[in-house]
Scaffold this motif. Structure first.
Motif, PDB file in Angstrom:
ATOM      1  N   GLY A 139      49.958 -83.918 -34.092  1.00 21.88           N
ATOM      2  CA  GLY A 139      50.181 -84.555 -32.799  1.00 21.88           C
ATOM      3  C   GLY A 139      49.880 -83.631 -31.633  1.00 21.88           C
ATOM      4  O   GLY A 139      49.823 -82.409 -31.788  1.00 21.88           O
ATOM      5  N   PRO A 140      49.697 -84.227 -30.444  1.00 24.86           N
ATOM      6  CA  PRO A 140      49.247 -83.468 -29.277  1.00 24.86           C
ATOM      7  C   PRO A 140      50.196 -82.367 -28.819  1.00 24.86           C
ATOM      8  O   PRO A 140      49.752 -81.300 -28.400  1.00 24.86           O
ATOM      9  CB  PRO A 140      49.059 -84.527 -28.193  1.00 24.86           C
ATOM     10  N   GLU A 141      51.503 -82.592 -28.897  1.00 25.76           N
ATOM     11  CA  GLU A 141      52.446 -81.551 -28.467  1.00 25.76           C
ATOM     12  C   GLU A 141      52.366 -80.345 -29.388  1.00 25.76           C
ATOM     13  O   GLU A 141      52.395 -79.201 -28.931  1.00 25.76           O
ATOM     14  CB  GLU A 141      53.872 -82.096 -28.419  1.00 25.76           C
ATOM     15  N   ALA A 142      52.253 -80.590 -30.680  1.00 24.85           N
ATOM     16  CA  ALA A 142      52.150 -79.490 -31.645  1.00 24.85           C
ATOM     17  C   ALA A 142      50.843 -78.726 -31.449  1.00 24.85           C
ATOM     18  O   ALA A 142      50.818 -77.497 -31.542  1.00 24.85           O
ATOM     19  CB  ALA A 142      52.246 -80.017 -33.074  1.00 24.85           C
ATOM     20  N   VAL A 143      49.768 -79.439 -31.150  1.00 31.35           N
ATOM     21  CA  VAL A 143      48.476 -78.788 -30.920  1.00 31.35           C
ATOM     22  C   VAL A 143      48.559 -77.864 -29.714  1.00 31.35           C
ATOM     23  O   VAL A 143      48.129 -76.705 -29.760  1.00 31.35           O
ATOM     24  CB  VAL A 143      47.343 -79.834 -30.741  1.00 31.35           C
ATOM     25  N   ALA A 144      49.136 -78.355 -28.628  1.00 29.12           N
ATOM     26  CA  ALA A 144      49.287 -77.532 -27.423  1.00 29.12           C
ATOM     27  C   ALA A 144      50.176 -76.320 -27.713  1.00 29.12           C
ATOM     28  O   ALA A 144      49.869 -75.197 -27.295  1.00 29.12           O
ATOM     29  CB  ALA A 144      49.868 -78.367 -26.284  1.00 29.12           C
ATOM     30  N   GLY A 145      51.251 -76.523 -28.444  1.00 27.41           N
ATOM     31  CA  GLY A 145      52.140 -75.419 -28.794  1.00 27.41           C
ATOM     32  C   GLY A 145      51.458 -74.404 -29.697  1.00 27.41           C
ATOM     33  O   GLY A 145      51.629 -73.189 -29.535  1.00 27.41           O
ATOM     34  N   PHE A 146      50.672 -74.881 -30.630  1.00 29.68           N
ATOM     35  CA  PHE A 146      49.925 -74.012 -31.546  1.00 29.68           C
ATOM     36  C   PHE A 146      48.983 -73.113 -30.759  1.00 29.68           C
ATOM     37  O   PHE A 146      48.942 -71.901 -30.968  1.00 29.68           O
ATOM     38  CB  PHE A 146      49.155 -74.894 -32.536  1.00 29.68           C
ATOM     39  N   ARG A 147      48.235 -73.705 -29.829  1.00 30.42           N
ATOM     40  CA  ARG A 147      47.316 -72.915 -28.999  1.00 30.42           C
ATOM     41  C   ARG A 147      48.063 -71.880 -28.169  1.00 30.42           C
ATOM     42  O   ARG A 147      47.634 -70.742 -28.029  1.00 30.42           O
ATOM     43  CB  ARG A 147      46.513 -73.836 -28.083  1.00 30.42           C
ATOM     44  N   THR A 148      49.193 -72.290 -27.616  1.00 28.44           N
ATOM     45  CA  THR A 148      50.006 -71.370 -26.809  1.00 28.44           C
ATOM     46  C   THR A 148      50.466 -70.182 -27.646  1.00 28.44           C
ATOM     47  O   THR A 148      50.390 -69.038 -27.199  1.00 28.44           O
ATOM     48  CB  THR A 148      51.216 -72.117 -26.213  1.00 28.44           C
ATOM     49  N   VAL A 149      50.928 -70.442 -28.858  1.00 28.36           N
ATOM     50  CA  VAL A 149      51.383 -69.364 -29.742  1.00 28.36           C
ATOM     51  C   VAL A 149      50.217 -68.442 -30.095  1.00 28.36           C
ATOM     52  O   VAL A 149      50.335 -67.214 -30.025  1.00 28.36           O
ATOM     53  CB  VAL A 149      52.038 -69.938 -31.020  1.00 28.36           C
ATOM     54  N   LEU A 150      49.069 -69.007 -30.462  1.00 25.25           N
ATOM     55  CA  LEU A 150      47.917 -68.177 -30.818  1.00 25.25           C
ATOM     56  C   LEU A 150      47.487 -67.298 -29.648  1.00 25.25           C
ATOM     57  O   LEU A 150      47.228 -66.100 -29.820  1.00 25.25           O
ATOM     58  CB  LEU A 150      46.740 -69.042 -31.272  1.00 25.25           C
ATOM     59  N   GLU A 151      47.418 -67.870 -28.458  1.00 24.88           N
ATOM     60  CA  GLU A 151      47.014 -67.093 -27.281  1.00 24.88           C
ATOM     61  C   GLU A 151      48.037 -66.001 -26.965  1.00 24.88           C
ATOM     62  O   GLU A 151      47.670 -64.896 -26.573  1.00 24.88           O
ATOM     63  CB  GLU A 151      46.788 -68.010 -26.083  1.00 24.88           C
ATOM     64  N   ALA A 152      49.312 -66.288 -27.170  1.00 21.45           N
ATOM     65  CA  ALA A 152      50.353 -65.295 -26.901  1.00 21.45           C
ATOM     66  C   ALA A 152      50.294 -64.137 -27.900  1.00 21.45           C
ATOM     67  O   ALA A 152      50.719 -63.025 -27.584  1.00 21.45           O
ATOM     68  CB  ALA A 152      51.735 -65.953 -26.941  1.00 21.45           C
ATOM     69  N   MET A 153      49.754 -64.366 -29.079  1.00 21.86           N
ATOM     70  CA  MET A 153      49.645 -63.321 -30.097  1.00 21.86           C
ATOM     71  C   MET A 153      48.445 -62.404 -29.871  1.00 21.86           C
ATOM     72  O   MET A 153      48.369 -61.326 -30.456  1.00 21.86           O
ATOM     73  CB  MET A 153      49.552 -63.950 -31.495  1.00 21.86           C
ATOM     74  N   MET A 154      47.511 -62.810 -29.034  1.00 20.77           N
ATOM     75  CA  MET A 154      46.295 -62.020 -28.808  1.00 20.77           C
ATOM     76  C   MET A 154      46.604 -60.787 -27.975  1.00 20.77           C
ATOM     77  O   MET A 154      47.401 -60.845 -27.031  1.00 20.77           O
ATOM     78  CB  MET A 154      45.242 -62.855 -28.070  1.00 20.77           C
ATOM     79  N   ASP A 155      45.941 -59.683 -28.316  1.00 26.47           N
ATOM     80  CA  ASP A 155      46.000 -58.505 -27.449  1.00 26.47           C
ATOM     81  C   ASP A 155      45.352 -58.885 -26.123  1.00 26.47           C
ATOM     82  O   ASP A 155      44.423 -59.700 -26.093  1.00 26.47           O
ATOM     83  CB  ASP A 155      45.240 -57.335 -28.070  1.00 26.47           C
ATOM     84  N   PRO A 156      45.815 -58.307 -25.007  1.00 24.89           N
ATOM     85  CA  PRO A 156      45.305 -58.708 -23.684  1.00 24.89           C
ATOM     86  C   PRO A 156      43.776 -58.660 -23.550  1.00 24.89           C
ATOM     87  O   PRO A 156      43.179 -59.594 -23.015  1.00 24.89           O
ATOM     88  CB  PRO A 156      45.972 -57.727 -22.723  1.00 24.89           C
ATOM     89  N   GLU A 157      43.135 -57.600 -24.055  1.00 17.04           N
ATOM     90  CA  GLU A 157      41.672 -57.527 -23.911  1.00 17.04           C
ATOM     91  C   GLU A 157      40.968 -58.582 -24.772  1.00 17.04           C
ATOM     92  O   GLU A 157      39.951 -59.127 -24.376  1.00 17.04           O
ATOM     93  CB  GLU A 157      41.143 -56.121 -24.219  1.00 17.04           C
ATOM     94  N   LEU A 158      41.550 -58.894 -25.917  1.00 15.41           N
ATOM     95  CA  LEU A 158      40.963 -59.948 -26.754  1.00 15.41           C
ATOM     96  C   LEU A 158      41.189 -61.322 -26.131  1.00 15.41           C
ATOM     97  O   LEU A 158      40.349 -62.209 -26.248  1.00 15.41           O
ATOM     98  CB  LEU A 158      41.525 -59.897 -28.169  1.00 15.41           C
ATOM     99  N   ARG A 159      42.318 -61.489 -25.482  1.00 14.84           N
ATOM    100  CA  ARG A 159      42.583 -62.754 -24.786  1.00 14.84           C
ATOM    101  C   ARG A 159      41.533 -62.976 -23.705  1.00 14.84           C
ATOM    102  O   ARG A 159      41.052 -64.083 -23.502  1.00 14.84           O
ATOM    103  CB  ARG A 159      43.996 -62.760 -24.188  1.00 14.84           C
ATOM    104  N   GLN A 160      41.144 -61.905 -23.018  1.00 16.70           N
ATOM    105  CA  GLN A 160      40.102 -62.022 -21.987  1.00 16.70           C
ATOM    106  C   GLN A 160      38.769 -62.435 -22.607  1.00 16.70           C
ATOM    107  O   GLN A 160      38.054 -63.269 -22.053  1.00 16.70           O
ATOM    108  CB  GLN A 160      39.961 -60.707 -21.212  1.00 16.70           C
ATOM    109  N   SER A 161      38.425 -61.862 -23.744  1.00 13.42           N
ATOM    110  CA  SER A 161      37.193 -62.253 -24.451  1.00 13.42           C
ATOM    111  C   SER A 161      37.260 -63.722 -24.851  1.00 13.42           C
ATOM    112  O   SER A 161      36.288 -64.468 -24.708  1.00 13.42           O
ATOM    113  CB  SER A 161      36.984 -61.393 -25.701  1.00 13.42           C
TER     114      SER A 161
END
Length: 170
Positions: A139-161
């Motif tokens: 579902g859409p809420e889980a998808v948005a939450g999943f993306r948020t968690v993945l982005e939060a786990m990225m190192d800052p320079e990798l998040r920029q990439s």
């Protein structure tokens, strides 16, 4: 959680206070999900005597045609020797083309050939089908939450990439 429902059960407020066991379950879920996510492309790649490094290179060359070898090194986080081995194979097999830079003759710009694009399409189609089915089920809420968690786990320079890559496709 002993009931087997994993992290998705219960009130979302309880996720603010995760136990070590819940974190372990999330880590294990990510591990097994990654195995599933890579399983379909792995079956395709094995027949070609390629591995995941080849798949990653093909994927990111497709996402940014003309990318430089140095940019690909930064994205993949591998050694130059390792990437050169992969690129040599892909170039000799006719899947990738390397062109000398117009402004800087030391630069090598990478492009997929028609067979390279066909292989990338086949590999990505398999992964997109798996992702699409999982997203539909979650579902859409889980998808948005999943993306948020993945982005939060990225190192800052990798998040920029990641953001630059994401922005280049919009």
């Amino acid at each position: 959680m002993a009931d087997g429902r994993g992290l998705s059960s219960g009130n979302s407020d309880s996720l603010l206070f995760l136990t070590d066991e819940q974190i372990r379950q999330g880590s294990e879920a990510m591990f097994f999900a990654y195995r599933g996510f890579t399983a379909d492309p792995d079956r395709i790649l094995i027949d070609l005597a390629y591995g995941r490094a080849h798949h990653r290179a093909i994927h990111f060359i497709n996402r940014a045609p003309g990318t430089t070898v140095n940019n690909l090194l930064n994205i993949l986080g591998v050694t130059k020797q390792s990437l050169n081995r992969v690129l040599r194979t892909l170039i000799s097999d006719g899947l990738v083309q390397s062109r000398v830079g117009r402004n800087d003759k030391r630069e090598r710009h990478l492009y997929l050939t028609d067979p390279g694009r066909a292989l990338e399409q086949q590999l990505s189609d398999a992964q997109r089908a798996r992702m699409r089915a999982a997203f539909r089920d979650a579902g859409p809420e889980a998808v948005a939450g999943f993306r948020t968690v993945l982005e939060a786990m990225m190192d800052p320079e990798l998040r920029q990439s990641y953001i630059r890559l994401k922005d280049s496709s919009t």
